[in-house]
Every structure is written in structure tokens, then in C-alpha cells.
Design an enzyme around this catalytic site. Structure first.
Site, PDB file in Angstrom:
ATOM      1  N   GLU A   1     -14.103  -8.108  -6.830  1.00  7.96           N
ATOM      2  CA  GLU A   1     -13.862  -9.104  -5.786  1.00  7.96           C
ATOM      3  C   GLU A   1     -14.731 -10.325  -6.055  1.00  7.96           C
ATOM      4  O   GLU A   1     -15.931 -10.203  -6.293  1.00  7.96           O
ATOM      5  CB  GLU A   1     -14.179  -8.529  -4.403  1.00  7.96           C
ATOM      6  CG  GLU A   1     -14.051  -9.525  -3.266  1.00  7.96           C
ATOM      7  CD  GLU A   1     -12.673 -10.195  -3.205  1.00  7.96           C
ATOM      8  OE1 GLU A   1     -12.634 -11.445  -3.117  1.00  7.96           O
ATOM      9  OE2 GLU A   1     -11.648  -9.483  -3.275  1.00  7.96           O
TER      10      GLU A   1
ATOM     11  N   ASP B   1      -3.559  -8.122  -7.222  1.00 10.04           N
ATOM     12  CA  ASP B   1      -3.135  -8.534  -5.888  1.00 10.04           C
ATOM     13  C   ASP B   1      -3.889  -9.796  -5.456  1.00 10.04           C
ATOM     14  O   ASP B   1      -4.678  -9.769  -4.517  1.00 10.04           O
ATOM     15  CB  ASP B   1      -3.413  -7.368  -4.922  1.00 10.04           C
ATOM     16  CG  ASP B   1      -3.188  -7.748  -3.469  1.00 10.04           C
ATOM     17  OD1 ASP B   1      -2.364  -8.635  -3.219  1.00 10.04           O
ATOM     18  OD2 ASP B   1      -3.843  -7.142  -2.599  1.00 10.04           O
TER      19      ASP B   1
ATOM     20  N   HIS C   1      -8.477  -7.512  -7.168  1.00  8.29           N
ATOM     21  CA  HIS C   1      -8.739  -8.378  -6.002  1.00  8.29           C
ATOM     22  C   HIS C   1      -8.922  -7.468  -4.791  1.00  8.29           C
ATOM     23  O   HIS C   1      -8.062  -7.377  -3.922  1.00  8.29           O
ATOM     24  CB  HIS C   1      -7.593  -9.365  -5.777  1.00  8.29           C
ATOM     25  CG  HIS C   1      -7.378 -10.314  -6.926  1.00  8.29           C
ATOM     26  ND1 HIS C   1      -6.748  -9.936  -8.099  1.00  8.29           N
ATOM     27  CD2 HIS C   1      -7.706 -11.615  -7.080  1.00  8.29           C
ATOM     28  CE1 HIS C   1      -6.700 -10.976  -8.926  1.00  8.29           C
ATOM     29  NE2 HIS C   1      -7.272 -11.999  -8.327  1.00  8.29           N
TER      30      HIS C   1
ATOM     31  N   SER D   1      -6.791  -1.812  -0.148  1.00  9.95           N
ATOM     32  CA  SER D   1      -6.558  -1.058  -1.383  1.00  9.95           C
ATOM     33  C   SER D   1      -7.772  -0.256  -1.850  1.00  9.95           C
ATOM     34  O   SER D   1      -7.588   0.840  -2.402  1.00  9.95           O
ATOM     35  CB  SER D   1      -6.070  -1.992  -2.495  1.00  9.95           C
ATOM     36  OG  SER D   1      -6.917  -3.113  -2.645  1.00  9.95           O
TER      37      SER D   1
ATOM     38  N   HIS E   1       0.814  -1.217   0.000  1.00 10.28           N
ATOM     39  CA  HIS E   1       0.000   0.000   0.000  1.00 10.28           C
ATOM     40  C   HIS E   1       0.845   1.263   0.000  1.00 10.28           C
ATOM     41  O   HIS E   1       0.401   2.298  -0.515  1.00 10.28           O
ATOM     42  CB  HIS E   1      -0.970  -0.026   1.178  1.00 10.28           C
ATOM     43  CG  HIS E   1      -1.997  -1.103   1.055  1.00 10.28           C
ATOM     44  ND1 HIS E   1      -2.422  -1.873   2.111  1.00 10.28           N
ATOM     45  CD2 HIS E   1      -2.683  -1.559  -0.033  1.00 10.28           C
ATOM     46  CE1 HIS E   1      -3.318  -2.741   1.693  1.00 10.28           C
ATOM     47  NE2 HIS E   1      -3.485  -2.582   0.394  1.00 10.28           N
TER      48      HIS E   1
ATOM     49  N   ASP F   1     -14.499 -12.484 -11.287  1.00 11.23           N
ATOM     50  CA  ASP F   1     -13.095 -12.860 -11.403  1.00 11.23           C
ATOM     51  C   ASP F   1     -12.292 -11.650 -11.873  1.00 11.23           C
ATOM     52  O   ASP F   1     -12.497 -11.146 -12.981  1.00 11.23           O
ATOM     53  CB  ASP F   1     -12.968 -14.011 -12.395  1.00 11.23           C
ATOM     54  CG  ASP F   1     -11.550 -14.537 -12.519  1.00 11.23           C
ATOM     55  OD1 ASP F   1     -10.637 -13.743 -12.803  1.00 11.23           O
ATOM     56  OD2 ASP F   1     -11.356 -15.757 -12.336  1.00 11.23           O
ATOM     57  N   GLY F   2     -11.372 -11.170 -11.040  1.00 15.80           N
ATOM     58  CA  GLY F   2     -10.674  -9.930 -11.322  1.00 15.80           C
ATOM     59  C   GLY F   2      -9.857  -9.954 -12.597  1.00 15.80           C
ATOM     60  O   GLY F   2      -9.834  -8.975 -13.348  1.00 15.80           O
TER      61      GLY F   2
END
Length: 282
Positions: free
Chosen positions: A122, A167, A42, A104, A19, A146-147
Site C-alpha cells: 500500500e 486493484d 493495492h 482484500s 471480493h 508502489d504496488g
């Protein structure tokens, strides 16, 4: 497989590394007025109360963000760290108490301008449910899916600039290859994009599959940084470090991050090391 929930690990040393890097990238991008699309593949749940059952179980934040928070007066002398810690303080209920760690989605939305947009993706239904409960600006879109697939589907974007954070949990061995293929494809679609990829350093060394695939994937400018922390110092399933790749990093990012990471490395333990390098393909 959908067993991973980041709440168990919120605020650990890898979160600090990830981060702080994201914060610095955003800081550089905001120096220009042109609109930015941010995509977080994600996202997780967005905000983590440290007293929550999941987070309090392992208390990995004690060897991560807590060490920075306790030394914040001294660390604030380093400009990037001072700004990051000041932002972290805005999330807390009381000035001198660390009650929450922001994920995030918060770091991305906190400085979102009217002309920018943010897509938070997500897949885990519980995590997405928590994310939907967060108070976020109107130009934030929350997606359940699904990211990596959503990222591929939504490129290119309409704004002149794009910043992506990838991520995943890397629960599945295939994810390393999937991340590499998705990143290479994304950069082919939007060559000017700034793309950040986080990866764990595990005893199995599987992150090398990701790095090798990206090295041979035609990416022209990549900055890598790794925070190496022996597993004996932590609790996260033998994780020996945290890695960050920044593809097309903004000019000046390296210097600010190296200065900041050097200032906090000793706080995380004498055995902790920080290393960084460039991949430049002519």
C-alpha cells in the site's frame, strides 16, 4: 496523486463483485496442498468499520453488501454465496449486525495456510498506517510502496504457485497502461500465475485502453466478468459498473461465479446486468 482512500466506498457493489471473485479463486486454489504466494498490490487498510466517518459519509455499502446481508438466509442456498456470507459474518461483533466490511487483506489472510505467504502493498501513508494496525497472521508481510513496482521487483516467487490481485484506484489516466504493462510482464515471468485485475466502468470508457492492451499482450487465457450498474443508481462519481479479469482462472471458477452473481444481480437493482466472456489465444 494520493488522494484516494477506499474507506469512502467500502462495501459498495464493486467490492462485492471484486471480493466474491477473489474468494472463489482462493477457494479453488486451496484444493491443492502446494504452497501459494499471494500478492495484493493495492491493499488499502484491511478492515472498514461502516460507522467510520469516511465510510458513513457516502454509505455506498447500502446499495452493495447490505443488500446481500439482508437477504443472506435466502442467498446461503447458493454454495459460493453461503460460504462468502458465512466468512463475512465472522468479522462482525454480533451475529445479526453488519458493522464491518473486510477489504482484500482480510479476504486473503482469512484462509492463509502455514505453507502460504501474503504480501500486502500500500502506497498511501494513511491507508498503510491503518493496515499496520490490523491483526494479521505471522506469514503476512506489509509493505509501504508502489504496488506495481513492488510486484515487478518481487517476481518470480519461491513457491510453486502465485496469485496476484491488482486493484488500483485509477486516479491517474496512466494507470490503465501501467496496469496492462505490469500484468503482461508479470505473466511473462510466472506463466502459471493466477492474476486478478479489477477496473471501473466509467463514462470515459478508459478501461478499454486496459482491455485492448491486454488483448494484444500475448496472454493466453483470460476470463472477464462485468457488473454493469448505471451511475444513476449509485453515488460513486458516475461509476457505471465493475470489471474483473482473471488470467489463468482455475477450472470450474466460471460456473460457480456466474451462478452466484446471477443470484445477487436482482438484489442490486432491476437495471443491473452481469456479463462475462473468455479471451482464448491459440
Amino acid at each position: 496523486m494520493l488522494s484516494y482512500q477506499h474507506a469512502y466506498h467500502a462495501g459498495n457493489f464493486a467490492d462485492v463483485h471484486k471480493h466474491l471473485t477473489l474468494f472463489a479463486v482462493i477457494d479453488h486454489l486451496l484444493r491443492k496442498a502446494s504452497p501459494i504466494t499471494y500478492i495484493d498490490t493495492h491493499a488499502g487498510r484491511g478492515l472498514y468499520p461502516l460507522a467510520a466517518e469516511e465510510t458513513a459519509r457516502l454509505q455506498e455499502y447500502q446499495d452493495g453488501v447490505v443488500r446481500l446481508w439482508q437477504a443472506r438466509n435466502r442467498l446461503s442456498e447458493t454454495p459460493l454465496l453461503g460460504e462468502w456470507l458465512s466468512a463475512l459474518g465472522r468479522v462482525q461483533d454480533q451475529d445479526n449486525r453488519l458493522d464491518y466490511y473486510p477489504g482484500s487483506p482480510w479476504w486473503l489472510s482469512d484462509r492463509l495456510r502455514q505453507q502460504d505467504s501474503l504480501k500486502l502493498i500500500e502506497l498511501h501513508p494513511v491507508e498503510h498506517g491503518h493496515l499496520m494496525q490490523q491483526s494479521l497472521p505471522s506469514n503476512v508481510q506489509r509493505l509501504h510502496g508502489d504496488g506495481l513496482k513492488e510486484l515487478d521487483r518481487r517476481l518470480p516467487v519461491k513457491t510453486p504457485r502465485l496469485c496476484v490481485l491488482i486493484d488500483p484506484s485509477y486516479e491517474r489516466k496512466d494507470e490503465y497502461d501501467e496496469v496492462a504493462r505490469t500484468a503482461i510482464k508479470a505473466m511473462a515471468k510466472v506463466r502459471h500465475a493466477v492474476l486478478l485485475i479489477w477496473y471501473p466502468l466509467l463514462p470515459s470508457g478508459r478501461h478499454r485502453e486496459l482491455l485492448d492492451a491486454l488483448r494484444t499482450g500475448g496472454l493466453r487465457k483470460v476470463w472477464r466478468s462485468e457488473l454493469i450498474r448505471p451511475a444513476s443508481l449509485g453515488q460513486q462519481h458516475g461509476m457505471q459498473g465493475s470489471g474483473m479479469l482473471v488470467i489463468n482462472p482455475p477450472w470450474g471458477l466460471e460456473e460457480r461465479l456466474v451462478t452466484a452473481m446471477s443470484a445477487i444481480t436482482l438484489l442490486l437493482g432491476e437495471a443491473v446486468r452481469y456479463q462475462h466472456d473468455w479471451w482464448v489465444v491459440e
